[in-house]
Design an enzyme around this catalytic site. Structure first.
Site, mmCIF file in Angstrom:
data_model
loop_
_atom_site.group_PDB
_atom_site.id
_atom_site.type_symbol
_atom_site.label_atom_id
_atom_site.label_comp_id
_atom_site.label_asym_id
_atom_site.label_seq_id
_atom_site.Cartn_x
_atom_site.Cartn_y
_atom_site.Cartn_z
ATOM 1 N N ASP A 30 -39.527 -30.078 4.032
ATOM 2 C CA ASP A 30 -39.744 -30.638 2.696
ATOM 3 C C ASP A 30 -39.248 -32.072 2.702
ATOM 4 O OD1 ASP A 30 -40.309 -30.075 -0.321
ATOM 5 O OD2 ASP A 30 -38.329 -31.005 -0.307
ATOM 6 N N GLU A 42 -46.228 -29.936 3.514
ATOM 7 C CA GLU A 42 -47.071 -29.961 2.335
ATOM 8 C C GLU A 42 -48.081 -31.101 2.429
ATOM 9 O OE1 GLU A 42 -44.962 -28.545 -1.640
ATOM 10 O OE2 GLU A 42 -43.718 -29.997 -0.569
ATOM 11 N N CYS A 61 -36.926 -13.895 -4.610
ATOM 12 C CA CYS A 61 -37.773 -12.841 -5.170
ATOM 13 C C CYS A 61 -39.226 -13.241 -5.313
ATOM 14 C CB CYS A 61 -37.222 -12.399 -6.533
ATOM 15 S SG CYS A 61 -37.289 -13.698 -7.806
ATOM 16 N N CYS A 65 -33.025 -19.309 -10.594
ATOM 17 C CA CYS A 65 -34.049 -18.300 -10.837
ATOM 18 C C CYS A 65 -33.674 -17.449 -12.044
ATOM 19 C CB CYS A 65 -34.234 -17.418 -9.601
ATOM 20 S SG CYS A 65 -35.533 -16.177 -9.774
ATOM 21 N N CYS A 109 -33.936 -13.280 -10.596
ATOM 22 C CA CYS A 109 -32.910 -12.665 -9.742
ATOM 23 C C CYS A 109 -31.573 -13.385 -9.792
ATOM 24 C CB CYS A 109 -33.402 -12.597 -8.306
ATOM 25 S SG CYS A 109 -33.654 -14.211 -7.525
ATOM 26 N N ASP A 149 -34.607 -28.664 -2.822
ATOM 27 C CA ASP A 149 -35.339 -29.023 -1.604
ATOM 28 C C ASP A 149 -35.230 -27.928 -0.546
ATOM 29 O OD1 ASP A 149 -35.991 -31.409 -2.830
ATOM 30 O OD2 ASP A 149 -34.271 -32.475 -1.993
#
Length: 457
Positions: A216, A308, A364, A380, A383, A390
């Site tokens: 990344d 990416e 998750c 998150c 979870c 990053d």
């Protein structure tokens, strides 16, 4: 495995040799401008004749835009257009005509919609001061001397290198490389010679063939790997900004060129401009060196690399971050990984630009509807995982390799060309249904084959 790669060396030219190189560069510019003027004149004449109502069969014959057609027209008129044509190599004129033929072809294909990216404009006349001096040799005596400190080029003779050419000489002497062409170019106040070479590379394997790493790229850190490693961003342009501004102020106080009055720049302006150019060239060289070291290490160590497909052109429209994004070289990282993974026996997976790598939980698989740029930690809601943004994206990219491998198949497919959508992982927020994004650019980069160029994606 045969591939096409370049070897670039700095030159130490004497004043006489530099005058000879400039003469060849000027000859290339003269041929280019003459042919472009002929093409424009014929196009304008045909347009005017059509406006008079003449049928197509009575129009002025069009001038061929191919290199062979332009060369034929130039050979018929060079005695009048350039009476001194015998003083330089024929390759100098071929350089200018070839550049024009490529430019006209790209413009025509772009107008017909057959070329991706921004529209290509019509070729323009080359200026002695604004264009980058360059001349290319494809025939004649092109070789590296046995002492590996000199090269021989047609009409220019024996030129001294600033560094040893032993890496190229060993391959040529061993029969694993064949020099196809040589280009002399001036960059950053110094002349360089670049050899385009067909190289027979040995089959190699990465140090860890089964290793999968997600990369990344960013501004704070140049690259964050799924292994947890963080590569610092050296920010060479920011470090040199103070010196560049000082040199720019010095240049602004000198008497420069004026196109309105035809005034030529002063010698002091030219020296100040050269100093500023060398400072910019140093920044570019430092950036290039760091990116090559990073991509070479990744390609030699890991068997599979996932990156990416970033919309760098769109990111550069952000006026607050454009300078930092350009300084990092996001697109250059992907370009170098594309051919270095093939050289080292690895594979490069390119995730679609719409794949939510930063918004997806690496634990998750839940996908957030929104994630602001200033939120550097991923929290998150499903979870409760809290992780660096990053690093979370790099983990998602690494996990995507198995899914891309199953989607695109075990064989090599065109880079970003597999007709498959990036699969959504786990739970998806209501505002982003799975499969709604256009993800037709996911695939693996094929290994290098004969005729592939190292600079191509």
């Amino acid at each position: 495995m045969k591939t096409i790669q370049a070897y670039r060396f700095a030159l130490d030219l004497t004043p006489g040799q530099e005058r000879a190189v400039n003469a060849h560069v000027g000859a290339a510019r003269v041929a280019h401008n003459w042919a472009l003027a002929r093409v424009k004149a014929v196009m304008d004449q045909r347009t005017a004749e059509r406006s008079y109502g003449l049928p197509d069969e009575l129009l002025t014959p069009s001038l061929p835009w191919s290199l062979a057609g332009l060369r034929k027209a130039w050979n018929a008129a060079k005695a009048d257009a350039a009476p001194w044509w015998g003083e330089v190599s024929k390759e100098a004129f071929n350089t200018g005509l070839d550049a024009l033929a490529r430019g006209l072809k790209n413009w025509a294909v772009s107008r017909q919609g057959g070329r991706a990216g921004r529209p290509v404009g019509f070729p323009r006349f080359k200026s002695r001061r604004r264009s980058k001096p360059s001349v290319r040799f494809t025939t004649g005596a092109i070789r590296v001397e046995p002492d590996r400190r000199h090269v021989v080029l047609p009409r220019l003779g024996r030129l001294k290198l600033h560094e040893s050419a032993r890496k190229l000489a060993r391959r040529v002497e061993g029969g694993t490389a064949r020099i196809m062409s040589a280009t002399v170019r001036r960059e950053g106040g110094r002349w360089h010679v670049s050899f385009t070479v067909e190289v027979q590379r040995a089959e190699r394997q990465p140090a860890r063939p089964a290793s999968v790493v997600g990369v990344d790229v960013g501004i704070t850190h140049l690259a964050v790997l799924s292994t947890g490693e963080r590569v610092d961003n050296p920010r060479h342009l920011v470090a040199a900004q103070a010196r560049l501004r000082a040199l720019g102020r010095v240049l602004s106080r000198k008497s420069g060129p004026d196109r309105r009055t035809g005034c030529r720049p002063s010698n002091r302006w030219q020296r100040a401009s050269d100093r500023l150019g060398r400072a910019h060239a140093r920044v570019a060289n430092l950036r290039r060196d760091g990116l090559h070291k990073l991509t070479t290490r990744l390609a030699r160590e890991h068997g599979s690399i996932v990156v990416e497909d970033l919309n760098v052109a769109g990111m550069l429209r952000n006026r607050r971050l454009a300078r930092h994004i350009a300084d990092a070289g996001f697109a250059e990282i992907c370009r170098q990984l594309a051919y270095k993974t093939g050289w080292n026996g690895g594979r490069l997976f390119v995730a679609d630009r719409w794949y939510p790598s930063s918004k997806t939980c690496s634990g998750c698989g839940a996908v957030k509807a929104k994630l602001a740029l200033h939120e550097r930690d991923y929290d998150c809601d499903a979870c409760g995982l809290v992780i660096d943004r990053d690093h979370n994206a790099a983990l998602n990219l690494a996990a995507l390799a198995a899914e891309l491998n199953n989607t695109a198949g075990s064989g090599s497919v065109a880079a970003r060309g597999a007709d498959q959508k990036t699969p959504a992982r786990g739970q998806v927020a209501m505002k982003r249904e799975p499969g709604t994004a256009s993800a037709g650019k996911t695939g693996t980069v094929p290994t290098a084959r004969r005729g592939d160029r190292s600079c191509a994606h």
